[in-house]
Design a protein around this motif. Sequence first.
Motif, PDB file in Angstrom:
ATOM      1  N   VAL A   1       0.849  -1.182   0.000  1.00  0.00           N
ATOM      2  CA  VAL A   1       0.000   0.000   0.000  1.00  0.00           C
ATOM      3  C   VAL A   1       0.883   1.228   0.000  1.00  0.00           C
ATOM      4  O   VAL A   1       1.774   1.353   0.853  1.00  0.00           O
ATOM      5  N   GLU A   2       0.649   2.102  -0.960  1.00  0.00           N
ATOM      6  CA  GLU A   2       1.330   3.395  -0.987  1.00  0.00           C
ATOM      7  C   GLU A   2       0.392   4.427  -0.375  1.00  0.00           C
ATOM      8  O   GLU A   2      -0.786   4.488  -0.710  1.00  0.00           O
ATOM      9  N   GLY A   3       0.917   5.243   0.496  1.00  0.00           N
ATOM     10  CA  GLY A   3       0.072   6.180   1.217  1.00  0.00           C
ATOM     11  C   GLY A   3      -0.198   5.646   2.610  1.00  0.00           C
ATOM     12  O   GLY A   3       0.469   4.735   3.101  1.00  0.00           O
ATOM     13  N   ASP A   4      -1.214   6.185   3.254  1.00  0.00           N
ATOM     14  CA  ASP A   4      -1.532   5.865   4.634  1.00  0.00           C
ATOM     15  C   ASP A   4      -2.298   4.546   4.687  1.00  0.00           C
ATOM     16  O   ASP A   4      -3.426   4.445   4.216  1.00  0.00           O
ATOM     17  N   LEU A   5      -1.680   3.499   5.269  1.00  0.00           N
ATOM     18  CA  LEU A   5      -2.319   2.190   5.359  1.00  0.00           C
ATOM     19  C   LEU A   5      -3.599   2.265   6.191  1.00  0.00           C
ATOM     20  O   LEU A   5      -4.612   1.648   5.846  1.00  0.00           O
ATOM     21  N   THR A   6      -3.561   3.023   7.278  1.00  0.00           N
ATOM     22  CA  THR A   6      -4.756   3.177   8.107  1.00  0.00           C
ATOM     23  C   THR A   6      -5.889   3.804   7.312  1.00  0.00           C
ATOM     24  O   THR A   6      -7.039   3.350   7.373  1.00  0.00           O
ATOM     25  N   GLU A   7      -5.592   4.854   6.553  1.00  0.00           N
ATOM     26  CA  GLU A   7      -6.630   5.518   5.771  1.00  0.00           C
ATOM     27  C   GLU A   7      -7.166   4.587   4.689  1.00  0.00           C
ATOM     28  O   GLU A   7      -8.374   4.604   4.386  1.00  0.00           O
ATOM     29  N   GLY A   8      -6.308   3.762   4.100  1.00  0.00           N
ATOM     30  CA  GLY A   8      -6.775   2.798   3.117  1.00  0.00           C
ATOM     31  C   GLY A   8      -7.773   1.817   3.711  1.00  0.00           C
ATOM     32  O   GLY A   8      -8.834   1.552   3.124  1.00  0.00           O
ATOM     33  N   PHE A   9      -7.459   1.276   4.897  1.00  0.00           N
ATOM     34  CA  PHE A   9      -8.387   0.378   5.584  1.00  0.00           C
ATOM     35  C   PHE A   9      -9.691   1.096   5.916  1.00  0.00           C
ATOM     36  O   PHE A   9     -10.776   0.552   5.739  1.00  0.00           O
ATOM     37  N   ARG A  10      -9.562   2.321   6.424  1.00  0.00           N
ATOM     38  CA  ARG A  10     -10.751   3.066   6.826  1.00  0.00           C
ATOM     39  C   ARG A  10     -11.675   3.312   5.632  1.00  0.00           C
ATOM     40  O   ARG A  10     -12.905   3.208   5.744  1.00  0.00           O
TER      41      ARG A  10
END
Length: 433
Positions: free
Chosen positions: A74-83
């Motif tokens: 994942v490129e970018g914020d992994l937490t934001e991707g999950f959210r």
Amino acid sequence: MAAKRGAAHRLVALLEPLFGGDLPIRVRAWDGSEVGPVDAPAVVVRSRRALRRLVWQPGELGLAQAYVTGEIDVEGDLTEGFRLIWSTIRERELAAPKLTPRQLLGAAGTAARLGAIGLRPAAPASQAKLTGALHSKRRDRAAISHHYDLSNEFYALLLDDVHLAYSCAYFTSDAPDYSLVDAQRDKLDLVCRKLGLGPGSRLLDIGCGWGSLSLHAAEHYGAEVLGVTLSSEQRDFVRARVVERGFGDRVEIRLQDYRDVLADPAARGRFDAVSSIEMGEHVGAENYPTFVGVVHDALRDGGRALIQQMSRRDRPGGGEFIECYIAPDMHMRPVGGTVALIEDGGLEVRDVHALREHYVWTVRAWLETLEKNWDAVVALVGEEVARVWRLYLVGGALVFEEGRMGVDQILAVRRSPAGVAGMPRTRQSFEAP
């Protein structure tokens, strides 16, 4: 330059029906093709092997295997991707994505066209491989060893550097200089006050971890402590701290199963207090009455027990990823079910204190420490294990944030035959003096 149409477009065409429309993330494939919102986190499929895993193991576990091996990133914020993914599932009222037989055939067809069909990939080396009867003493030792014997050095790079407490903290301030160390200290004080500890109090600490509560109770409350753990790494660490701090006359640490604590008849009814801080999740459904029986029988009349334990409503376990990589065989239930089991075991529940948001703050602090120490963690345990823990902490913070899991302190007492509990009249004794 990225291909105009390629593997990413085929993958997105396969996934969009599962999400009821456009994906909330961007997808980039190994051939350079890319599709999705330009400002969204990008899921990078680095290898055809990732598709092979998902054909053989669709769902949470296959995705986790592909992530920890680096086949998906994942490129970018992994937490934001999950959210984003979870919020999309909620907003579109979708069930968790599960492939039907027809969709599995479609996935296999897409994989064939992409040249990704092949033998089932081996499970990553970091995945637990337990044998034996569920929650037998031998298997429980192996499960605890998989989780806690990773090395004391690893946990020192993850947890607070004073208490080495691996459980939900209790945040009593939002001041800028208030740290995880402070919050763990405040949790330990809260537990000791709820248990009514004082000079000479006898405490049984079941699942003592790296000794944060055992040592705190001895040093700050004058308690005499027996701590038990199934982790030899933890046992050795706490024993060294006991010697270092001069508590040899007040703290004993054993490598012992909780089911063996009462093998010595003198231990029955000996303790003024029993603590179990996030150990009950490892006991299992069938053994929980036995666990409560040990707590009950270890206490004197009027003795108190504090069980801090995670809960969840949607399913009894921790999920495929957690059970395969972090805490094998763990079992959680709604908090009401745990309260009922504790009372069925003869203890009277006097207080239930929900700490769900506190776990969000705790896990975020651990994740921040992990990222800060990333290079040292990778050098110590390897990139695969480091990725396991990154995925675990990101997902863990979100499940507590969104209320899919909780954690509670359950305070109970063993009444005398005449019904005397000896509890204070109000909760004021639990508050900081």
